[in-house]
Design a protein around this motif. Structure first.
Motif, PDB file in Angstrom:
ATOM      1  N   THR A  75      -9.237   5.564  16.540  1.00 46.67           N
ATOM      2  CA  THR A  75      -8.195   6.530  17.000  1.00 46.67           C
ATOM      3  C   THR A  75      -6.709   6.352  16.269  1.00 46.67           C
ATOM      4  N   VAL A  76      -6.617   5.414  15.533  1.00 49.56           N
ATOM      5  CA  VAL A  76      -5.357   5.158  14.877  1.00 49.56           C
ATOM      6  C   VAL A  76      -5.407   5.242  13.424  1.00 49.56           C
ATOM      7  N   PRO A  77      -5.104   6.217  12.748  1.00 49.46           N
ATOM      8  CA  PRO A  77      -5.406   6.309  11.334  1.00 49.46           C
ATOM      9  C   PRO A  77      -4.516   5.286  10.434  1.00 49.46           C
ATOM     10  N   GLU A  78      -5.420   4.972   9.453  1.00 51.65           N
ATOM     11  CA  GLU A  78      -4.746   3.715   8.529  1.00 51.65           C
ATOM     12  C   GLU A  78      -3.227   4.104   8.278  1.00 51.65           C
ATOM     13  N   VAL A  79      -3.110   5.041   7.919  1.00 53.33           N
ATOM     14  CA  VAL A  79      -1.571   5.426   7.350  1.00 53.33           C
ATOM     15  C   VAL A  79      -0.630   5.410   8.336  1.00 53.33           C
ATOM     16  N   GLU A  80      -1.122   5.641   9.644  1.00 57.63           N
ATOM     17  CA  GLU A  80       0.090   5.132  10.915  1.00 57.63           C
ATOM     18  C   GLU A  80       0.045   3.866  11.092  1.00 57.63           C
ATOM     19  N   MET A  81      -0.996   3.127  10.803  1.00 51.17           N
ATOM     20  CA  MET A  81      -0.809   1.632  10.931  1.00 51.17           C
ATOM     21  C   MET A  81       0.102   1.020  10.101  1.00 51.17           C
ATOM     22  N   VAL A  82       0.371   1.365   8.952  1.00 51.38           N
ATOM     23  CA  VAL A  82       0.966   0.805   7.888  1.00 51.38           C
ATOM     24  C   VAL A  82       2.166   1.633   7.363  1.00 51.38           C
ATOM     25  N   ARG A  83       2.418   2.698   7.868  1.00 51.09           N
ATOM     26  CA  ARG A  83       3.689   3.644   7.489  1.00 51.09           C
ATOM     27  C   ARG A  83       4.950   2.944   7.563  1.00 51.09           C
ATOM     28  N   SER A  84       5.362   2.136   8.890  1.00 48.91           N
ATOM     29  CA  SER A  84       6.535   1.599   9.098  1.00 48.91           C
ATOM     30  C   SER A  84       6.730   0.428   8.230  1.00 48.91           C
ATOM     31  N   VAL A  85       5.869  -0.260   7.934  1.00 42.35           N
ATOM     32  CA  VAL A  85       6.027  -1.660   7.166  1.00 42.35           C
ATOM     33  C   VAL A  85       6.142  -1.335   5.789  1.00 42.35           C
ATOM     34  N   ILE A  86       5.271  -0.318   5.315  1.00 40.61           N
ATOM     35  CA  ILE A  86       5.457  -0.021   4.027  1.00 40.61           C
ATOM     36  C   ILE A  86       6.770   0.656   3.504  1.00 40.61           C
ATOM     37  N   HIS A  98       2.848   0.853  -2.725  1.00 38.40           N
ATOM     38  CA  HIS A  98       1.618   1.703  -2.560  1.00 38.40           C
ATOM     39  C   HIS A  98       0.521   0.796  -1.954  1.00 38.40           C
ATOM     40  N   ILE A  99      -0.317   1.225  -1.154  1.00 38.39           N
ATOM     41  CA  ILE A  99      -1.431   0.685  -0.330  1.00 38.39           C
ATOM     42  C   ILE A  99      -2.642   1.398  -0.917  1.00 38.39           C
ATOM     43  N   SER A 100      -3.560   0.737  -1.485  1.00 42.99           N
ATOM     44  CA  SER A 100      -5.020   1.307  -1.712  1.00 42.99           C
ATOM     45  C   SER A 100      -6.023   0.349  -1.411  1.00 42.99           C
ATOM     46  N   ARG A 101      -6.906   1.054  -1.057  1.00 43.15           N
ATOM     47  CA  ARG A 101      -8.300   0.352  -0.551  1.00 43.15           C
ATOM     48  C   ARG A 101      -9.527   0.491  -1.719  1.00 43.15           C
ATOM     49  N   HIS A 109      -6.530   5.799  -2.321  1.00 44.03           N
ATOM     50  CA  HIS A 109      -5.086   5.874  -1.974  1.00 44.03           C
ATOM     51  C   HIS A 109      -5.153   5.801  -0.525  1.00 44.03           C
ATOM     52  N   VAL A 110      -4.280   5.026   0.109  1.00 37.05           N
ATOM     53  CA  VAL A 110      -4.187   5.100   1.449  1.00 37.05           C
ATOM     54  C   VAL A 110      -2.694   5.639   1.945  1.00 37.05           C
ATOM     55  N   HIS A 111      -1.746   5.079   1.566  1.00 33.51           N
ATOM     56  CA  HIS A 111      -0.449   5.489   1.630  1.00 33.51           C
ATOM     57  C   HIS A 111       0.665   4.759   0.641  1.00 33.51           C
ATOM     58  N   HIS A 112       1.698   5.510   0.350  1.00 33.10           N
ATOM     59  CA  HIS A 112       2.657   5.209  -0.571  1.00 33.10           C
ATOM     60  C   HIS A 112       4.034   5.536   0.056  1.00 33.10           C
ATOM     61  N   ARG A 121      12.343   6.829 -11.453  1.00 35.87           N
ATOM     62  CA  ARG A 121      11.403   6.459 -10.687  1.00 35.87           C
ATOM     63  C   ARG A 121      10.076   6.149 -11.351  1.00 35.87           C
ATOM     64  N   VAL A 122       9.077   5.745 -10.916  1.00 31.71           N
ATOM     65  CA  VAL A 122       7.786   5.576 -11.448  1.00 31.71           C
ATOM     66  C   VAL A 122       7.086   6.888 -10.731  1.00 31.71           C
ATOM     67  N   SER A 123       6.485   7.777 -11.796  1.00 31.00           N
ATOM     68  CA  SER A 123       5.732   8.692 -11.273  1.00 31.00           C
ATOM     69  C   SER A 123       4.312   8.182 -10.543  1.00 31.00           C
ATOM     70  N   PHE A 124       3.782   8.957  -9.592  1.00 32.89           N
ATOM     71  CA  PHE A 124       2.621   8.186  -9.028  1.00 32.89           C
ATOM     72  C   PHE A 124       1.674   9.741  -8.588  1.00 32.89           C
ATOM     73  N   ASP A 125       0.474   9.492  -8.987  1.00 30.60           N
ATOM     74  CA  ASP A 125      -0.485  10.405  -8.691  1.00 30.60           C
ATOM     75  C   ASP A 125      -1.537   9.718  -7.738  1.00 30.60           C
ATOM     76  N   ALA A 126      -1.747  10.196  -6.495  1.00 29.88           N
ATOM     77  CA  ALA A 126      -2.489   9.457  -5.545  1.00 29.88           C
ATOM     78  C   ALA A 126      -4.168   9.997  -5.848  1.00 29.88           C
ATOM     79  N   PHE A 127      -4.171  10.930  -6.642  1.00 26.78           N
ATOM     80  CA  PHE A 127      -5.606  11.190  -6.949  1.00 26.78           C
ATOM     81  C   PHE A 127      -6.164  10.642  -8.127  1.00 26.78           C
ATOM     82  N   GLY A 128      -5.218  10.268  -8.910  1.00 28.94           N
ATOM     83  CA  GLY A 128      -5.679   9.679 -10.451  1.00 28.94           C
ATOM     84  C   GLY A 128      -5.365   8.216 -10.598  1.00 28.94           C
ATOM     85  N   LEU A 129      -5.727   7.459  -9.839  1.00 23.78           N
ATOM     86  CA  LEU A 129      -5.566   5.935  -9.638  1.00 23.78           C
ATOM     87  C   LEU A 129      -6.556   5.224 -10.800  1.00 23.78           C
ATOM     88  N   PRO A 130      -5.846   4.370 -11.379  1.00 24.41           N
ATOM     89  CA  PRO A 130      -6.697   3.742 -12.774  1.00 24.41           C
ATOM     90  C   PRO A 130      -7.593   2.844 -12.220  1.00 24.41           C
TER      91      PRO A 130
END
Length: 266
Positions: A75-86, A98-101, A109-112, A121-130
């Motif tokens: 019931t609790v998405p991973e994003v909600e779990m880590v949003r405040s601490v990240i 950035h959190i990745s699984r 990508h989980v959350h950034h 800033r560092v550019s970030f592409d959540a859909f093109g992780l290396p």
């Protein structure tokens, strides 16, 4: 501390090293009178948070915790779990966090969070992780995972950058051993000129590495001093990040992440 909080706090005494505890064990660990400890243990057993072995009379964690943990996972998405601490870590670091699984050998990508005011800033592409060997995150995962995974990763072409040669096994092993000693991985201008990063593993409920958390920053922002500061912040928040995702940090890793003076004071 309320009576309920004191009773629930007893659950934290159970771990891999001591999965079963008797009344005397619990009393010794918490330093409370025997009658109070017994009352709390009985209440936790009645609620299903503990169960008692009929033969040894020792307590262990009960089925109610499994049910609640499963409900949280559903019931609790991973994003909600880590949003405040990240988000808090990004503000404190002043950089991209950035959190990745890991799914197979792919970073997903989980959350950034990038909660700072730096114009550069560092550019970030959540859909093109290396791939793994090109990132601090991938190396952190491999360094704190079973050794057999390295063989599989080296054999999988997706773990290296396209058009590059297969990473040298001895060089990789040497780097992974260094990461295991430091408690974190680092990259400097490896994947992209002008971008550096530090990363740590995130552990699941069985204390196995299953995700990573990294801080990426422009290399021009600083040298080894910046790396050390960001790595220290990351390790200080490592337990919070793992626990937010429902996991447990292995004791030996927690020792790496905790300065000796803090351990001595605790």
């Amino acid at each position: 501390m309320s009576t309920i909080a004191k009773a629930l706090g007893l659950l934290d005494l159970f771990c891999d090293a001591q999965p079963r505890l008797g009344l005397s064990d619990v009393q010794r660990l918490v330093g409370r009178d025997k009658a109070t400890v017994h009352r709390h243990l009985v209440a936790l057993e009645q609620a299903g948070f503990l169960e008692q072995d009929a033969g040894t009379r020792a307590y262990r964690l009960g089925p109610a915790l499994t049910r609640l943990a499963g409900m949280r996972a559903r019931t609790v998405p991973e994003v909600e779990m880590v949003r405040s601490v990240i988000g808090g870590l990004s503000r404190e670091a002043g950089e991209l966090v950035h959190i990745s699984r890991l799914q197979g050998f792919d970073l997903v990508h989980v959350h950034h969070a990038e909660e700072h005011d730096h114009p550069v800033r560092v550019s970030f592409d959540a859909f093109g992780l290396p791939p793994l060997f090109a990132t601090a995150s991938g190396k952190a995962y491999l360094a704190f995972s079973p050794g057999g995974l390295l063989d599989l990763a080296l054999a999988d072409p997706r773990t290296s950058l396209p058009g590059t040669s297969v990473p040298d096994r001895r060089e990789i092993e040497t780097e992974l051993k260094q990461i295991a000693r430091l408690g974190y991985a680092r990259n400097r201008d490896t994947l992209r000129l002008g971008v550096s990063s530090v990363a740590i593993p995130v552990f699941d409920g069985a204390s196995r590495a299953f995700a990573t958390c990294s801080i990426a920053y422009p290399t021009g922002r600083g040298g080894k001093g910046t790396e050390a500061r960001l790595a220290r912040l990351l390790m200080q928040r490592g337990q919070d990040i793992t626990e937010a995702m429902g996991g447990v940090v292995p004791p030996q890793i927690l020792d790496l992440w905790t300065p000796s003076r803090e351990r001595a004071a605790s």
